[in-house]
Design a protein around this motif. Structure first.
Motif, PDB file in Angstrom:
ATOM      1  N   ASP A  61       0.834  -1.212   0.000  1.00  0.00           N
ATOM      2  CA  ASP A  61       0.000   0.000   0.000  1.00  0.00           C
ATOM      3  C   ASP A  61       0.866   1.260   0.000  1.00  0.00           C
ATOM      4  O   ASP A  61       0.600   2.211  -0.747  1.00  0.00           O
ATOM      5  CB  ASP A  61      -0.922   0.001   1.220  1.00  0.00           C
ATOM      6  CG  ASP A  61      -2.021  -1.046   1.128  1.00  0.00           C
ATOM      7  OD1 ASP A  61      -2.268  -1.540   0.018  1.00  0.00           O
ATOM      8  OD2 ASP A  61      -2.615  -1.373   2.176  1.00  0.00           O
ATOM      9  N   GLU A  62       1.907   1.263   0.824  1.00  0.00           N
ATOM     10  CA  GLU A  62       2.772   2.441   0.884  1.00  0.00           C
ATOM     11  C   GLU A  62       3.566   2.595  -0.411  1.00  0.00           C
ATOM     12  O   GLU A  62       3.756   3.712  -0.909  1.00  0.00           O
ATOM     13  CB  GLU A  62       3.717   2.335   2.087  1.00  0.00           C
ATOM     14  CG  GLU A  62       3.008   2.457   3.426  1.00  0.00           C
ATOM     15  CD  GLU A  62       3.982   2.644   4.577  1.00  0.00           C
ATOM     16  OE1 GLU A  62       5.209   2.659   4.344  1.00  0.00           O
ATOM     17  OE2 GLU A  62       3.513   2.782   5.726  1.00  0.00           O
ATOM     18  N   PHE A  63       4.046   1.488  -0.949  1.00  0.00           N
ATOM     19  CA  PHE A  63       4.833   1.540  -2.183  1.00  0.00           C
ATOM     20  C   PHE A  63       3.988   2.053  -3.344  1.00  0.00           C
ATOM     21  O   PHE A  63       4.447   2.879  -4.142  1.00  0.00           O
ATOM     22  CB  PHE A  63       5.379   0.148  -2.504  1.00  0.00           C
ATOM     23  CG  PHE A  63       6.311   0.105  -3.680  1.00  0.00           C
ATOM     24  CD1 PHE A  63       7.604   0.630  -3.594  1.00  0.00           C
ATOM     25  CD2 PHE A  63       5.914  -0.471  -4.877  1.00  0.00           C
ATOM     26  CE1 PHE A  63       8.465   0.587  -4.673  1.00  0.00           C
ATOM     27  CE2 PHE A  63       6.772  -0.518  -5.973  1.00  0.00           C
ATOM     28  CZ  PHE A  63       8.052   0.006  -5.867  1.00  0.00           C
ATOM     29  N   SER A  65       1.397   4.006  -3.112  1.00  0.00           N
ATOM     30  CA  SER A  65       1.089   5.419  -2.904  1.00  0.00           C
ATOM     31  C   SER A  65       2.263   6.323  -3.293  1.00  0.00           C
ATOM     32  O   SER A  65       2.073   7.478  -3.662  1.00  0.00           O
ATOM     33  CB  SER A  65       0.714   5.667  -1.438  1.00  0.00           C
ATOM     34  OG  SER A  65       1.849   5.559  -0.592  1.00  0.00           O
ATOM     35  N   LYS A  66       3.464   5.760  -3.226  1.00  0.00           N
ATOM     36  CA  LYS A  66       4.659   6.532  -3.573  1.00  0.00           C
ATOM     37  C   LYS A  66       5.042   6.385  -5.044  1.00  0.00           C
ATOM     38  O   LYS A  66       5.909   7.107  -5.538  1.00  0.00           O
ATOM     39  CB  LYS A  66       5.849   6.075  -2.712  1.00  0.00           C
ATOM     40  CG  LYS A  66       5.712   6.364  -1.218  1.00  0.00           C
ATOM     41  CD  LYS A  66       6.848   5.731  -0.426  1.00  0.00           C
ATOM     42  CE  LYS A  66       6.726   5.976   1.063  1.00  0.00           C
ATOM     43  NZ  LYS A  66       6.965   7.389   1.423  1.00  0.00           N
ATOM     44  N   ASN A  67       4.423   5.415  -5.737  1.00  0.00           N
ATOM     45  CA  ASN A  67       4.792   5.137  -7.126  1.00  0.00           C
ATOM     46  C   ASN A  67       3.530   5.006  -7.968  1.00  0.00           C
ATOM     47  O   ASN A  67       2.975   3.916  -8.130  1.00  0.00           O
ATOM     48  CB  ASN A  67       5.616   3.852  -7.216  1.00  0.00           C
ATOM     49  CG  ASN A  67       6.951   3.954  -6.512  1.00  0.00           C
ATOM     50  OD1 ASN A  67       7.948   4.389  -7.076  1.00  0.00           O
ATOM     51  ND2 ASN A  67       6.975   3.568  -5.242  1.00  0.00           N
ATOM     52  N   THR A 256      10.846  -2.825 -11.235  1.00  0.00           N
ATOM     53  CA  THR A 256       9.921  -2.443 -10.183  1.00  0.00           C
ATOM     54  C   THR A 256       9.913  -3.445  -9.025  1.00  0.00           C
ATOM     55  O   THR A 256       9.722  -3.062  -7.877  1.00  0.00           O
ATOM     56  CB  THR A 256       8.497  -2.306 -10.756  1.00  0.00           C
ATOM     57  OG1 THR A 256       8.535  -1.502 -11.931  1.00  0.00           O
ATOM     58  CG2 THR A 256       7.574  -1.644  -9.754  1.00  0.00           C
ATOM     59  N   TYR A 263      12.309  -1.212  -0.939  1.00  0.00           N
ATOM     60  CA  TYR A 263      11.489  -0.419  -0.028  1.00  0.00           C
ATOM     61  C   TYR A 263      11.146  -1.213   1.230  1.00  0.00           C
ATOM     62  O   TYR A 263      11.214  -0.685   2.346  1.00  0.00           O
ATOM     63  CB  TYR A 263      10.205   0.047  -0.725  1.00  0.00           C
ATOM     64  CG  TYR A 263       9.341   0.877   0.194  1.00  0.00           C
ATOM     65  CD1 TYR A 263       9.756   2.141   0.598  1.00  0.00           C
ATOM     66  CD2 TYR A 263       8.132   0.380   0.695  1.00  0.00           C
ATOM     67  CE1 TYR A 263       8.990   2.900   1.480  1.00  0.00           C
ATOM     68  CE2 TYR A 263       7.370   1.130   1.561  1.00  0.00           C
ATOM     69  CZ  TYR A 263       7.797   2.389   1.949  1.00  0.00           C
ATOM     70  OH  TYR A 263       7.045   3.129   2.830  1.00  0.00           O
ATOM     71  N   SER A 266      14.070  -1.161   3.423  1.00  0.00           N
ATOM     72  CA  SER A 266      14.616   0.161   3.737  1.00  0.00           C
ATOM     73  C   SER A 266      14.467   0.490   5.217  1.00  0.00           C
ATOM     74  O   SER A 266      13.544   0.001   5.891  1.00  0.00           O
ATOM     75  CB  SER A 266      13.907   1.230   2.906  1.00  0.00           C
ATOM     76  OG  SER A 266      12.552   1.377   3.327  1.00  0.00           O
ATOM     77  N   GLU A 268      13.534   3.231   6.405  1.00  0.00           N
ATOM     78  CA  GLU A 268      12.276   3.974   6.548  1.00  0.00           C
ATOM     79  C   GLU A 268      11.122   3.033   6.858  1.00  0.00           C
ATOM     80  O   GLU A 268      10.359   3.253   7.811  1.00  0.00           O
ATOM     81  CB  GLU A 268      11.982   4.727   5.247  1.00  0.00           C
ATOM     82  CG  GLU A 268      10.609   5.389   5.217  1.00  0.00           C
ATOM     83  CD  GLU A 268      10.204   5.863   3.830  1.00  0.00           C
ATOM     84  OE1 GLU A 268       9.055   6.329   3.683  1.00  0.00           O
ATOM     85  OE2 GLU A 268      11.016   5.752   2.890  1.00  0.00           O
TER      86      GLU A 268
END
Length: 287
Positions: A61-63, A65-67, A256, A263, A266, A268
């Motif tokens: 979900d976060e990935f 939203s960032k891509n 990808t 990610y 990472s 983060e």
């Protein structure tokens, strides 16, 4: 006059040629950002461990939203399903609680360890026992002990609710608690951790196993060898029921898929989300 007409004809011919080339798609590749981003849109497929699923879903979900334009499709099925699917090339990532099996070691699978998953022994809330030893649990899961009174509880039948043979959770419990022995054929098998919890919660005298990320107040977690689960108990070596979580790819990841795994690993993402989803960061484990 003749020269002027020739020049006009030449210019007209050149212009027509250019228009024909444009119509046939012979122009140089576009360099605008929208065209580039459209070409880069990709879909990532991941399948396997339901124990690892909460962490991978959050990462996906976060990935996404960032891509913009990237889609991560996630499904369960169990660790061995994930390993077989990534080995066959039907998914990009195979999520697993267990290391690659011997029969798949020549398939070029690459291991990416992303977290540590602690597992819990759970029972129905009517069970009065709060602690079980390794020997007692092994005897229960193999079918040698079938009544709670034999381990200090009340006179009641023990109902085992476990996972299917494709589950890495099942393999982890068998390896750590049962020294590789198999579960009794009388044990019920659920296809997901969620269904296992529901079964234990609704079945008097039931016992099962889940990863800590899924614990709900509808069931009771037991101590193991008199040690209650905690992050410190795992990292100090006092609580041994855990597994390293793996995300396998067939060959080194690229494009990808590599960006997605980068990610997940990472600082983060690891610092913010691993423990929040009930897992333990690999960096916390004592070597």
């Amino acid at each position: 006059m003749f020269k002027s007409k020739s020049k006009i004809a030449l210019l007209s011919t050149t212009l027509i040629s250019l228009l024909v080339l444009v119509g046939c798609g012979q122009t140089a590749a576009p360099t605008n950002s929208s065209a580039t981003s459209s070409a880069d849109k990709k879909t990532i497929s991941a399948a396997g461990s339901t124990a690892l699923q909460p962490l991978v879903k959050l990462a996906a979900d976060e990935f996404m939203s960032k891509n913009a334009g990237v889609q991560v499709n996630l499904s369960g099925g169990g660790s061995f399903t994930g390993l077989n699917n990534v080995a066959s090339g039907s998914v990009d990532v195979g999520n697993s609680d267990v290391v690659v099996t011997d029969e798949l070691k020549d398939k070029g699978l690459v291991d990416h360890q992303v977290a540590v998953a602690p597992f819990l022994i759970i029972t129905n809330k009517d069970v009065t026992v709060d602690n079980l030893t390794k020997a007692q649990l092994s005897d229960i899961f193999t079918g040698k002990i079938t009544n709670w009174k034999d381990v200090g509880g009340k006179d009641a039948t023990i109902s085992i609710i476990g996972r299917a043979k494709s589950s890495g959770s099942r393999a982890t419990i068998s390896k750590i608690i049962m020294d590789g022995k198999d579960f009794t054929d009388k044990a019920a098998a659920q296809d997901s951790t969620g269904n296992l919890i529901t079964g234990v919660a609704q079945t008097p005298g039931a016992i099962g196993y889940i990863d800590a990320a899924y614990l709900k107040d509808t069931v009771k977690a037991l101590k193991y060898n008199s040690v209650a689960y905690s992050v410190d108990a795992v990292t100090s070596g006092q609580y041994p029921i855990y597994a390293y979580e793996h995300m396998y790819t067939k060959g080194e990841p690229t494009g990808t898929v590599k960006l997605f795994l980068d990610y997940v690993l990472s600082k983060e993402f690891q610092d913010k989300n691993v423990e929040k989803t009930g897992f333990i960061a690999i960096s916390k484990m004592k070597k």
